[in-house]
Design a protein around this motif. Structure first.
Motif, short mmCIF file in Angstrom:
data_model
loop_
_atom_site.label_atom_id
_atom_site.label_comp_id
_atom_site.label_asym_id
_atom_site.label_seq_id
_atom_site.Cartn_x
_atom_site.Cartn_y
_atom_site.Cartn_z
N GLU A 61 0.82 -1.22 0.00
CA GLU A 61 0.00 0.00 0.00
C GLU A 61 0.86 1.27 0.00
O GLU A 61 0.59 2.22 0.73
CB GLU A 61 -0.96 -0.01 1.17
CG GLU A 61 -1.94 -1.18 1.12
CD GLU A 61 -2.87 -1.23 2.32
OE1 GLU A 61 -2.88 -0.29 3.14
OE2 GLU A 61 -3.60 -2.23 2.42
N GLY A 62 1.91 1.27 -0.80
CA GLY A 62 2.76 2.45 -0.93
C GLY A 62 3.78 2.64 0.18
O GLY A 62 4.46 3.66 0.22
N ASN A 63 3.91 1.69 1.08
CA ASN A 63 4.86 1.78 2.19
C ASN A 63 5.97 0.74 2.01
O ASN A 63 5.73 -0.37 1.57
CB ASN A 63 4.15 1.53 3.52
CG ASN A 63 3.12 2.59 3.79
OD1 ASN A 63 3.44 3.76 3.89
ND2 ASN A 63 1.86 2.18 3.90
N LEU A 64 7.18 1.14 2.41
CA LEU A 64 8.34 0.26 2.31
C LEU A 64 8.67 -0.32 3.68
O LEU A 64 8.74 0.41 4.67
CB LEU A 64 9.54 1.07 1.79
CG LEU A 64 10.87 0.34 1.68
CD1 LEU A 64 10.80 -0.78 0.65
CD2 LEU A 64 11.99 1.33 1.32
N LEU A 65 8.88 -1.61 3.73
CA LEU A 65 9.25 -2.30 4.97
C LEU A 65 10.75 -2.10 5.24
O LEU A 65 11.58 -2.39 4.39
CB LEU A 65 8.96 -3.80 4.83
CG LEU A 65 9.39 -4.71 5.99
CD1 LEU A 65 8.68 -4.32 7.27
CD2 LEU A 65 9.12 -6.17 5.63
N LEU A 66 11.05 -1.57 6.44
CA LEU A 66 12.43 -1.39 6.85
C LEU A 66 12.64 -1.98 8.25
O LEU A 66 11.69 -2.09 9.03
CB LEU A 66 12.81 0.09 6.88
CG LEU A 66 12.83 0.84 5.56
CD1 LEU A 66 13.13 2.31 5.78
CD2 LEU A 66 13.84 0.23 4.59
N GLN A 67 13.88 -2.30 8.54
CA GLN A 67 14.27 -2.80 9.86
C GLN A 67 15.47 -2.01 10.34
O GLN A 67 16.31 -1.60 9.56
CB GLN A 67 14.63 -4.28 9.77
CG GLN A 67 15.85 -4.52 8.91
CD GLN A 67 16.27 -5.98 8.87
OE1 GLN A 67 15.53 -6.86 9.28
NE2 GLN A 67 17.47 -6.23 8.39
N ARG A 68 15.54 -1.82 11.65
CA ARG A 68 16.71 -1.14 12.24
C ARG A 68 17.65 -2.22 12.77
O ARG A 68 17.29 -3.03 13.62
CB ARG A 68 16.32 -0.21 13.38
CG ARG A 68 17.54 0.56 13.93
CD ARG A 68 17.21 1.37 15.17
NE ARG A 68 16.31 2.46 14.90
CZ ARG A 68 16.70 3.69 14.50
NH1 ARG A 68 17.96 3.94 14.30
NH2 ARG A 68 15.81 4.62 14.32
#
Length: 176
Positions: A61-68
């Protein structure tokens, strides 16, 4: 064959195979000078290809999955080293699931990351390759599920402390 030539041969062969399977993708190249001790540790596993890996730019839905990352504090896309018998894409899917609790489906190859690890005070280099894929979210509840990950989230824009390779090749919310 020397370790430098063998690992370079592996990287070149993987690059050709990935470009044949997914079409051409840009190659981001970096070199790092590392200690003799770290080089020797890497050299023990390099001939078997264990320094290669896969990661995924997962979009929903237009969002990018990121992890720290716990070790650097940088935000990046989920990914890691491959295991016996895996393809680069299978590695990316497994790592996304293990690190974030999300199931995804690879839809293309976004970028290849060729790293050269140069031994301090030696004329030796180990080459490794990371394949960064584009992937669609399928299912799952977002959660940091790995000791190497401090937190995970969906982003519409990149945070300030994002990993270089992600900053260079990601536009959060960009639908492949």
């Amino acid at each position: 064959m020397s370790l430098t030539r063998e690992t370079r041969r592996q990287v070149d062969a993987h690059r050709r195979a990935l470009h044949e399977e997914y079409a051409a993708a840009p190659v981001f190249e970096e070199s790092f000078e590392i200690s003799r001790e770290r080089f020797d540790d890497m050299a023990r596993v390099a001939p078997d290809g264990y320094l290669h890996g896969g990661a995924a730019f997962v979009v929903a839905e237009g969002n990018l999955l990121l992890q720290r990352r716990a070790d650097t504090g940088e935000w990046g896309v989920p990914g890691g080293g491959w295991e016996d018998g895996e393809t680069f894409a299978e590695t990316a899917v497994r790592e996304v699931r293990e690190e974030t609790g999300v199931e995804c489906s690879v839809v293309g190859l976004r970028v290849l990351h060729h790293q050269r690890w140069v031994a301090a005070e030696r004329d030796e280099t180990i080459h490794s390759l990371g394949a960064f894929f584009e992937a669609d979210y399928l299912d799952g509840t977002l959660r940091a599920t790995d000791d190497d990950v401090d937190e995970v989230g969906w982003f519409t824009s990149l945070p300030a402390d994002v990993a270089t390779v992600v900053e260079r090749f990601a536009v959060a919310g960009d639908e492949h």
